[in-house]
Design a protein around this motif. Sequence first.
Motif, PDB file in Angstrom:
ATOM      1  N   GLU A 182     -25.796 -13.160  12.319  1.00  0.00           N
ATOM      2  CA  GLU A 182     -25.192 -14.000  11.283  1.00  0.00           C
ATOM      3  C   GLU A 182     -25.779 -15.406  11.333  1.00  0.00           C
ATOM      4  OE1 GLU A 182     -20.677 -15.417  10.319  1.00  0.00           O
ATOM      5  OE2 GLU A 182     -21.101 -13.248  10.356  1.00  0.00           O
ATOM      6  N   GLU A 183     -26.038 -15.901  12.543  1.00  0.00           N
ATOM      7  CA  GLU A 183     -26.612 -17.241  12.685  1.00  0.00           C
ATOM      8  C   GLU A 183     -27.971 -17.331  11.988  1.00  0.00           C
ATOM      9  OE1 GLU A 183     -28.044 -20.345  16.227  1.00  0.00           O
ATOM     10  OE2 GLU A 183     -27.250 -18.353  16.743  1.00  0.00           O
ATOM     11  N   LEU A 184     -28.786 -16.310  12.144  1.00  0.00           N
ATOM     12  CA  LEU A 184     -30.101 -16.316  11.489  1.00  0.00           C
ATOM     13  C   LEU A 184     -29.955 -16.293   9.976  1.00  0.00           C
ATOM     14  CD1 LEU A 184     -33.233 -16.072  11.837  1.00  0.00           C
ATOM     15  CD2 LEU A 184     -32.923 -13.616  11.583  1.00  0.00           C
ATOM     16  N   LEU A 185     -29.082 -15.440   9.453  1.00  0.00           N
ATOM     17  CA  LEU A 185     -28.916 -15.327   8.004  1.00  0.00           C
ATOM     18  C   LEU A 185     -28.374 -16.616   7.403  1.00  0.00           C
ATOM     19  CD1 LEU A 185     -27.554 -11.682   7.902  1.00  0.00           C
ATOM     20  CD2 LEU A 185     -29.790 -12.456   7.095  1.00  0.00           C
ATOM     21  N   VAL A 186     -27.450 -17.256   8.093  1.00  0.00           N
ATOM     22  CA  VAL A 186     -26.934 -18.546   7.598  1.00  0.00           C
ATOM     23  C   VAL A 186     -28.039 -19.601   7.630  1.00  0.00           C
ATOM     24  CG1 VAL A 186     -25.332 -20.430   8.119  1.00  0.00           C
ATOM     25  CG2 VAL A 186     -24.523 -18.064   8.162  1.00  0.00           C
ATOM     26  N   GLY A 187     -28.856 -19.570   8.678  1.00  0.00           N
ATOM     27  CA  GLY A 187     -29.984 -20.502   8.744  1.00  0.00           C
ATOM     28  C   GLY A 187     -30.962 -20.282   7.603  1.00  0.00           C
ATOM     29  N   VAL A 188     -31.246 -19.021   7.277  1.00  0.00           N
ATOM     30  CA  VAL A 188     -32.119 -18.706   6.146  1.00  0.00           C
ATOM     31  C   VAL A 188     -31.511 -19.217   4.843  1.00  0.00           C
ATOM     32  CG1 VAL A 188     -32.940 -16.781   4.735  1.00  0.00           C
ATOM     33  CG2 VAL A 188     -33.291 -16.751   7.199  1.00  0.00           C
ATOM     34  N   ARG A 189     -30.231 -19.007   4.671  1.00  0.00           N
ATOM     35  CA  ARG A 189     -29.553 -19.512   3.466  1.00  0.00           C
ATOM     36  C   ARG A 189     -29.776 -21.014   3.308  1.00  0.00           C
ATOM     37  NH1 ARG A 189     -23.462 -20.152   4.478  1.00  0.00           N
ATOM     38  NH2 ARG A 189     -24.364 -21.995   5.500  1.00  0.00           N
ATOM     39  N   ASP A 190     -29.550 -21.754   4.375  1.00  0.00           N
ATOM     40  CA  ASP A 190     -29.650 -23.222   4.294  1.00  0.00           C
ATOM     41  C   ASP A 190     -31.089 -23.680   4.076  1.00  0.00           C
ATOM     42  OD1 ASP A 190     -26.929 -23.263   4.714  1.00  0.00           O
ATOM     43  OD2 ASP A 190     -27.074 -23.777   6.852  1.00  0.00           O
ATOM     44  N   LEU A 191     -32.038 -23.035   4.740  1.00  0.00           N
ATOM     45  CA  LEU A 191     -33.435 -23.433   4.579  1.00  0.00           C
ATOM     46  C   LEU A 191     -33.960 -23.074   3.197  1.00  0.00           C
ATOM     47  CD1 LEU A 191     -34.783 -22.416   8.092  1.00  0.00           C
ATOM     48  CD2 LEU A 191     -34.660 -24.743   7.175  1.00  0.00           C
ATOM     49  N   SER A 192     -33.520 -21.940   2.668  1.00  0.00           N
ATOM     50  CA  SER A 192     -33.927 -21.571   1.312  1.00  0.00           C
ATOM     51  C   SER A 192     -33.489 -22.625   0.308  1.00  0.00           C
ATOM     52  CB  SER A 192     -33.334 -20.212   0.945  1.00  0.00           C
ATOM     53  OG  SER A 192     -33.498 -19.941  -0.423  1.00  0.00           O
ATOM     54  N   ARG A 193     -32.286 -23.130   0.461  1.00  0.00           N
ATOM     55  CA  ARG A 193     -31.797 -24.181  -0.433  1.00  0.00           C
ATOM     56  C   ARG A 193     -32.549 -25.484  -0.212  1.00  0.00           C
ATOM     57  NH1 ARG A 193     -25.295 -23.024   0.501  1.00  0.00           N
ATOM     58  NH2 ARG A 193     -25.239 -20.992  -0.564  1.00  0.00           N
ATOM     59  N   GLN A 194     -32.823 -25.797   1.051  1.00  0.00           N
ATOM     60  CA  GLN A 194     -33.523 -27.050   1.361  1.00  0.00           C
ATOM     61  C   GLN A 194     -34.925 -27.078   0.766  1.00  0.00           C
ATOM     62  OE1 GLN A 194     -33.693 -27.939   5.577  1.00  0.00           O
ATOM     63  NE2 GLN A 194     -35.424 -29.339   5.319  1.00  0.00           N
ATOM     64  N   TYR A 195     -35.635 -25.956   0.879  1.00  0.00           N
ATOM     65  CA  TYR A 195     -37.028 -25.903   0.429  1.00  0.00           C
ATOM     66  C   TYR A 195     -37.185 -25.298  -0.969  1.00  0.00           C
ATOM     67  CZ  TYR A 195     -38.641 -27.204   5.104  1.00  0.00           C
ATOM     68  OH  TYR A 195     -38.892 -27.874   6.277  1.00  0.00           O
ATOM     69  N   ASN A 196     -36.101 -24.804  -1.534  1.00  0.00           N
ATOM     70  CA  ASN A 196     -36.126 -24.207  -2.881  1.00  0.00           C
ATOM     71  C   ASN A 196     -37.125 -23.067  -2.965  1.00  0.00           C
ATOM     72  OD1 ASN A 196     -35.387 -23.894  -5.600  1.00  0.00           O
ATOM     73  ND2 ASN A 196     -36.994 -25.284  -6.297  1.00  0.00           N
ATOM     74  N   VAL A 197     -36.983 -22.111  -2.047  1.00  0.00           N
ATOM     75  CA  VAL A 197     -37.834 -20.927  -2.040  1.00  0.00           C
ATOM     76  C   VAL A 197     -36.970 -19.664  -2.008  1.00  0.00           C
ATOM     77  CG1 VAL A 197     -39.741 -22.122  -0.903  1.00  0.00           C
ATOM     78  CG2 VAL A 197     -38.069 -20.864   0.479  1.00  0.00           C
ATOM     79  N   LYS A 198     -37.609 -18.522  -2.236  1.00  0.00           N
ATOM     80  CA  LYS A 198     -36.922 -17.244  -2.328  1.00  0.00           C
ATOM     81  C   LYS A 198     -36.554 -16.694  -0.947  1.00  0.00           C
ATOM     82  CE  LYS A 198     -37.629 -17.178  -6.789  1.00  0.00           C
ATOM     83  NZ  LYS A 198     -36.506 -17.487  -7.692  1.00  0.00           N
ATOM     84  N   ILE A 199     -35.572 -15.792  -0.969  1.00  0.00           N
ATOM     85  CA  ILE A 199     -35.224 -14.983   0.197  1.00  0.00           C
ATOM     86  C   ILE A 199     -35.508 -13.533  -0.167  1.00  0.00           C
ATOM     87  CG2 ILE A 199     -33.404 -14.236   1.777  1.00  0.00           C
ATOM     88  CD1 ILE A 199     -31.924 -16.855   1.067  1.00  0.00           C
ATOM     89  N   HIS A 200     -36.225 -12.844   0.677  1.00  0.00           N
ATOM     90  CA  HIS A 200     -36.676 -11.460   0.424  1.00  0.00           C
ATOM     91  C   HIS A 200     -36.196 -10.590   1.573  1.00  0.00           C
ATOM     92  CE1 HIS A 200     -40.479  -8.656   0.329  1.00  0.00           C
ATOM     93  NE2 HIS A 200     -39.438  -8.047  -0.221  1.00  0.00           N
TER      94      HIS A 200
END
Length: 439
Positions: A198-216
């Motif tokens: 869960e920690e990794l997925l939440v980190g991906v969520r936040d970084l995706s928003r920060q950098y405005n990139v996709k999650i695949h």
Amino acid sequence: MNSILFKQAQIVTMDAAGTVFKGDVLVQGDRIAEMAPTIEAYADDVIDASGKVMLPGFVQTHIHLCQTLFRGRADDMELLDWLRERIWPLEAAHDEESVYHSAMLGIGELIRSGTTTILDMETVHHTESAFRAIEQSGIRAIAGKVMMDHGTHVPRQLQERTEQSLQQSVDLLEAWHGKDNGRIQYAFSPRFVVSCTEELLVGVRDLSRQYNVKIHTHAAENRGEIELIERERGMRNVVYLDHLGLASPDLILAHCVWLDEAEKEIIRTRGVKVTHCPGSNLKLASGIAEVPDLRSRQIPVGIGADGAPCNNTLDMFQEMRLTALIQKTVHGPTAMDARSVLRMATIGGAEVLGLEEKIGSIESGKQADLILLDLDEFHAYPSFEVDPYSRIVYSAGYSDVDTVMIDGRLVMRGKRLLTMDKSKVLREADRAIRRLVRG
């Protein structure tokens, strides 16, 4: 600014009006400058396209370039055994050199069969090697390193620390995202919930928003996968991703074979995108995704071949044909018509990737990602008054692709690859897999 003029092709534009006409296309730099029945203008290069069909390049929305070397080494298995017994050990054996050769082999096949844009998920390590292959070959790609910090049966070499996985992903993004006129982009790529904390997925969520990139990521591909997630996380796959705040227009989910009603509504209301992989789903016995239902809900759905060891080709013609045919057996002969399928493979795929304003159709001002088909063959005749969409989806094949242009650059002409040495790519691929298998 370099210019290329294509003369007298049958142009299947895939624009909103479904325009098809015989005429010329002028490319200046990386853009489509003009389209008309006849163009009288100087160009640095003139290509006689008479008798050929011009299309926007195919957009594949789920690919694993790192797995191309493993073609034929994981046949006749279901998903979780396929991963645990074959694919993860092979990915764990990869090194910098083998990832590069695997990517070049896959890209060569993709370009040869008319694919100009991919969404690519790599393995845990050596993703920079895949980006080098993407850069050198000229293909348009959104790619990312796979992220895995959880799960049993995962080889030690693929087990990551959460912070390490996040930081390495950011490092790759900062090095490659937007490179070469935006042709190369980055996407955060957690493999699937089974292998992510869960920690990794939440980190991906936040970084995706920060950098405005996709999650695949993968989701709802296999019933065993779903049962495992329900036991561990207490809810179904897509519900869990939504619970963590990942469900958004930037999330792209591969497969989505076993969605329930609540998950379909989450995908619809949150603007999540879906990528359909019929060849992979059939070969791994995962099932048949309910694509007509998803499309009826206005959910964007693209098409991808997935990886070579679960397909075993990266050919969009095969995927288009399967996309159309497998739905007919369940929903009737009109469930997926040829025009709808070709749209999924071009402008629909561009919509999934958020690139529909740039690619996916042949229109003035868009980036010049174009292919020419030579359908002067037995399997594509008679041609008289045949619907062009039918001819492309149901009759054409990868061998009919004659010329490929990406970002205004010819990467294949007259069926000859221009950005790689085919013989060398094949030779080095064989050498690399021999070394990995023998240890």
